[in-house]
Design a protein around this motif. Sequence first.
Motif, PDB file in Angstrom:
ATOM      1  N   ARG A  47       0.864  -1.193   0.000  1.00  0.00           N
ATOM      2  CA  ARG A  47       0.000   0.000   0.000  1.00  0.00           C
ATOM      3  C   ARG A  47       0.894   1.234   0.000  1.00  0.00           C
ATOM      4  NH1 ARG A  47      -4.404  -0.324   4.487  1.00  0.00           N
ATOM      5  NH2 ARG A  47      -5.301   1.337   3.235  1.00  0.00           N
ATOM      6  N   PRO A  48       1.040   1.898  -1.148  1.00  0.00           N
ATOM      7  CA  PRO A  48       1.901   3.082  -1.206  1.00  0.00           C
ATOM      8  C   PRO A  48       1.324   4.255  -0.412  1.00  0.00           C
ATOM      9  CG  PRO A  48       0.841   2.717  -3.332  1.00  0.00           C
ATOM     10  CD  PRO A  48       0.476   1.567  -2.467  1.00  0.00           C
ATOM     11  N   ASP A  49       0.005   4.304  -0.305  1.00  0.00           N
ATOM     12  CA  ASP A  49      -0.651   5.342   0.485  1.00  0.00           C
ATOM     13  C   ASP A  49      -1.986   4.767   0.974  1.00  0.00           C
ATOM     14  OD1 ASP A  49      -2.823   6.041  -1.511  1.00  0.00           O
ATOM     15  OD2 ASP A  49      -1.037   6.415  -2.725  1.00  0.00           O
ATOM     16  N   PRO A  50      -2.673   5.454   1.910  1.00  0.00           N
ATOM     17  CA  PRO A  50      -3.898   4.864   2.490  1.00  0.00           C
ATOM     18  C   PRO A  50      -5.006   4.601   1.472  1.00  0.00           C
ATOM     19  CG  PRO A  50      -3.112   6.700   3.826  1.00  0.00           C
ATOM     20  CD  PRO A  50      -2.290   6.707   2.580  1.00  0.00           C
TER      21      PRO A  50
ATOM     22  N   TRP B   5      16.786   2.358 -11.164  1.00  0.00           N
ATOM     23  CA  TRP B   5      16.370   2.342  -9.767  1.00  0.00           C
ATOM     24  C   TRP B   5      15.216   1.376  -9.560  1.00  0.00           C
ATOM     25  CZ3 TRP B   5      11.289   3.553  -9.377  1.00  0.00           C
ATOM     26  CH2 TRP B   5      10.748   4.467 -10.278  1.00  0.00           C
ATOM     27  N   VAL B   6      15.096   0.939  -8.322  1.00  0.00           N
ATOM     28  CA  VAL B   6      13.891   0.204  -7.924  1.00  0.00           C
ATOM     29  C   VAL B   6      13.408   0.839  -6.629  1.00  0.00           C
ATOM     30  CG1 VAL B   6      14.461  -2.025  -8.979  1.00  0.00           C
ATOM     31  CG2 VAL B   6      15.242  -1.550  -6.661  1.00  0.00           C
ATOM     32  N   LYS B   7      12.121   0.710  -6.373  1.00  0.00           N
ATOM     33  CA  LYS B   7      11.580   1.188  -5.108  1.00  0.00           C
ATOM     34  C   LYS B   7      11.287  -0.043  -4.262  1.00  0.00           C
ATOM     35  CE  LYS B   7       9.299   5.495  -5.335  1.00  0.00           C
ATOM     36  NZ  LYS B   7       8.078   6.236  -5.559  1.00  0.00           N
ATOM     37  N   LEU B   8      11.794  -0.034  -3.039  1.00  0.00           N
ATOM     38  CA  LEU B   8      11.568  -1.168  -2.151  1.00  0.00           C
ATOM     39  C   LEU B   8      10.525  -0.808  -1.112  1.00  0.00           C
ATOM     40  CD1 LEU B   8      15.280  -2.243  -1.552  1.00  0.00           C
ATOM     41  CD2 LEU B   8      13.623  -3.347  -3.035  1.00  0.00           C
ATOM     42  N   GLY B   9       9.522  -1.641  -1.009  1.00  0.00           N
ATOM     43  CA  GLY B   9       8.467  -1.417  -0.030  1.00  0.00           C
ATOM     44  C   GLY B   9       9.013  -1.630   1.375  1.00  0.00           C
ATOM     45  N   SER B  10       8.551  -0.796   2.286  1.00  0.00           N
ATOM     46  CA  SER B  10       9.017  -0.869   3.669  1.00  0.00           C
ATOM     47  C   SER B  10       8.294  -1.976   4.435  1.00  0.00           C
ATOM     48  CB  SER B  10       8.749   0.486   4.327  1.00  0.00           C
ATOM     49  OG  SER B  10       8.900   0.416   5.703  1.00  0.00           O
ATOM     50  N   ASP B  11       8.804  -2.271   5.613  1.00  0.00           N
ATOM     51  CA  ASP B  11       8.139  -3.225   6.495  1.00  0.00           C
ATOM     52  C   ASP B  11       6.899  -2.583   7.126  1.00  0.00           C
ATOM     53  OD1 ASP B  11      10.678  -1.915   7.447  1.00  0.00           O
ATOM     54  OD2 ASP B  11       9.645  -2.195   9.357  1.00  0.00           O
ATOM     55  N   LYS B  12       6.805  -1.242   7.024  1.00  0.00           N
ATOM     56  CA  LYS B  12       5.612  -0.543   7.505  1.00  0.00           C
ATOM     57  C   LYS B  12       4.795  -0.069   6.303  1.00  0.00           C
ATOM     58  CE  LYS B  12       6.940   1.178  12.033  1.00  0.00           C
ATOM     59  NZ  LYS B  12       7.444   2.324  12.764  1.00  0.00           N
ATOM     60  N   GLU B  13       3.499   0.082   6.499  1.00  0.00           N
ATOM     61  CA  GLU B  13       2.635   0.497   5.392  1.00  0.00           C
ATOM     62  C   GLU B  13       2.930   1.928   4.950  1.00  0.00           C
ATOM     63  OE1 GLU B  13      -0.904  -1.923   4.512  1.00  0.00           O
ATOM     64  OE2 GLU B  13      -1.564  -0.779   6.255  1.00  0.00           O
TER      65      GLU B  13
ATOM     66  N   GLU C 230       5.096   3.228   3.048  1.00  0.00           N
ATOM     67  CA  GLU C 230       6.491   3.672   2.978  1.00  0.00           C
ATOM     68  C   GLU C 230       7.242   2.847   1.947  1.00  0.00           C
ATOM     69  OE1 GLU C 230       7.454   4.825   7.653  1.00  0.00           O
ATOM     70  OE2 GLU C 230       8.308   3.035   6.747  1.00  0.00           O
ATOM     71  N   ALA C 231       8.131   3.531   1.238  1.00  0.00           N
ATOM     72  CA  ALA C 231       9.025   2.834   0.316  1.00  0.00           C
ATOM     73  C   ALA C 231      10.293   3.663   0.202  1.00  0.00           C
ATOM     74  CB  ALA C 231       8.357   2.680  -1.049  1.00  0.00           C
ATOM     75  N   ILE C 232      11.363   3.034  -0.207  1.00  0.00           N
ATOM     76  CA  ILE C 232      12.621   3.778  -0.378  1.00  0.00           C
ATOM     77  C   ILE C 232      13.190   3.486  -1.760  1.00  0.00           C
ATOM     78  CG2 ILE C 232      14.202   2.005   0.581  1.00  0.00           C
ATOM     79  CD1 ILE C 232      15.568   4.412   2.088  1.00  0.00           C
ATOM     80  N   ARG C 233      13.782   4.530  -2.355  1.00  0.00           N
ATOM     81  CA  ARG C 233      14.344   4.363  -3.697  1.00  0.00           C
ATOM     82  C   ARG C 233      15.771   3.828  -3.580  1.00  0.00           C
ATOM     83  NH1 ARG C 233      14.930   7.972  -8.944  1.00  0.00           N
ATOM     84  NH2 ARG C 233      16.529   9.066  -7.802  1.00  0.00           N
ATOM     85  N   PHE C 234      16.047   2.795  -4.354  1.00  0.00           N
ATOM     86  CA  PHE C 234      17.377   2.191  -4.400  1.00  0.00           C
ATOM     87  C   PHE C 234      17.944   2.542  -5.779  1.00  0.00           C
ATOM     88  CE2 PHE C 234      20.165  -1.470  -5.273  1.00  0.00           C
ATOM     89  CZ  PHE C 234      20.908  -1.521  -4.114  1.00  0.00           C
ATOM     90  N   LYS C 235      18.825   3.550  -5.793  1.00  0.00           N
ATOM     91  CA  LYS C 235      19.275   4.112  -7.079  1.00  0.00           C
ATOM     92  C   LYS C 235      20.678   3.610  -7.407  1.00  0.00           C
ATOM     93  CE  LYS C 235      19.636   7.342 -10.399  1.00  0.00           C
ATOM     94  NZ  LYS C 235      20.555   6.586 -11.255  1.00  0.00           N
ATOM     95  N   VAL C 236      20.845   3.156  -8.647  1.00  0.00           N
ATOM     96  CA  VAL C 236      22.181   2.725  -9.078  1.00  0.00           C
ATOM     97  C   VAL C 236      22.650   3.621 -10.216  1.00  0.00           C
ATOM     98  CG1 VAL C 236      21.842   0.332  -8.378  1.00  0.00           C
ATOM     99  CG2 VAL C 236      21.204   1.017 -10.687  1.00  0.00           C
ATOM    100  N   GLU C 237      23.944   3.605 -10.442  1.00  0.00           N
ATOM    101  CA  GLU C 237      24.474   4.433 -11.537  1.00  0.00           C
ATOM    102  C   GLU C 237      23.962   3.887 -12.863  1.00  0.00           C
ATOM    103  OE1 GLU C 237      28.655   5.593 -11.871  1.00  0.00           O
ATOM    104  OE2 GLU C 237      28.763   5.245  -9.716  1.00  0.00           O
ATOM    105  N   ASP C 238      23.596   4.806 -13.757  1.00  0.00           N
ATOM    106  CA  ASP C 238      23.062   4.401 -15.062  1.00  0.00           C
ATOM    107  C   ASP C 238      24.010   3.418 -15.756  1.00  0.00           C
ATOM    108  OD1 ASP C 238      21.053   6.092 -14.528  1.00  0.00           O
ATOM    109  OD2 ASP C 238      21.339   7.395 -16.268  1.00  0.00           O
TER     110      ASP C 238
END
Lengths: 188, 156
Positions: A84-87, B69-77, B79-87
């Motif tokens: 869920r990216p947002d609620p 880049w890929v976005k990794l989903g967090s262990d909490k709802e 939330e996600a973090i971008r994992f950026k690599v050099e082109d």
Amino acid sequence: MKKFSWRRLNIVLHRDIGYLTVAMLIIYGVSGIAVNHIQDWNPNFVREKQFKEIEPITATERDSVKAEAMRGLGLTEEPKNFFRPDPETAQLFYENLTYSVDLPTGNVLIETTQRRMVLFEMNQLHLNAPKGLWTFIADLFALSLIFMGISGMFIQKGKTGLMGRGKWFVLIGTVIPVGYWIWYQYLQ
Amino acid sequence: MKRSLLVLLVAVLFTTAAFAGGKKNYGKELTVKETTKISDIIAAPEKFNGKRVKVAGPIVDVCKTRGCWVKLGSDKEFEAIRFKVEDGVIVFPLDLKGQNAVAEGIVSVKKISVEEQIKSGKKMAEEHGTAFDESTVKGPKTILQIDGEGAQVETK
């Protein structure tokens, strides 16, 4: 005993390295065309989008949202991942398939991603995605291309050779990239 | 003899392709032993800034143009973090979306001024042949990402 001939050796090497590199040439050539037009298409994947409407989802708790979304979409198989990216949004990930559900409206975006068979693999090799040993193989291929270019100039003698009309072709082939770069960099 | 060799080669290639799966490595080998929760990084970015971390999560988005880049989903709802690599150094295929990944890199917290946002927005718009609306920039922005070095992705 036959007299040693540099030209003969050159022809043999040019021919045999040509045989050896023909598959690589095709891979790099085809992929080169494909990635040249990356602005206009995705050379690796076919992506399709579809839209669907289901009943709005009122649940707020994660597992209930997932269950309602699956029920609304008529899915029985558990998704590989649920996020869920947002609620207001829920995403269900299956193999090469993503459902993005807008919970308050029930609007669903269905995205499928399929690899372009053969072309994907060609592009991966061309762009050196595997790294490691492939870097070495690709370097050898690049050196072979340089050799093929140079040795190719010394295959023929006389009127069709390098000193004949060949020199004009070499000149034209050099002017095209150099001239284009000068125009692109300084004149346009 | 020649025909048998050819048949064997084709069989080996197909068998390898058929049984390919499990985990696929991208970039450098993972070296960090302990896994850091993505939610911990998001909660206190400054604490992790410049630190090498190993994180784990589902790939919820992938760079569509260059796989950089890929976005990794967090262990909490939410939330996600971008994992950026050099082109070009690592290219993440688009169909990794939805797969589970373990990734390693350096946490980076960047503060981007209004001027820098406008400059990069204009540049991006120029590259994509689109228009950039300066009024969309509301103020300085903080960008949190992991400058990626290596990842291991579960496949199929």
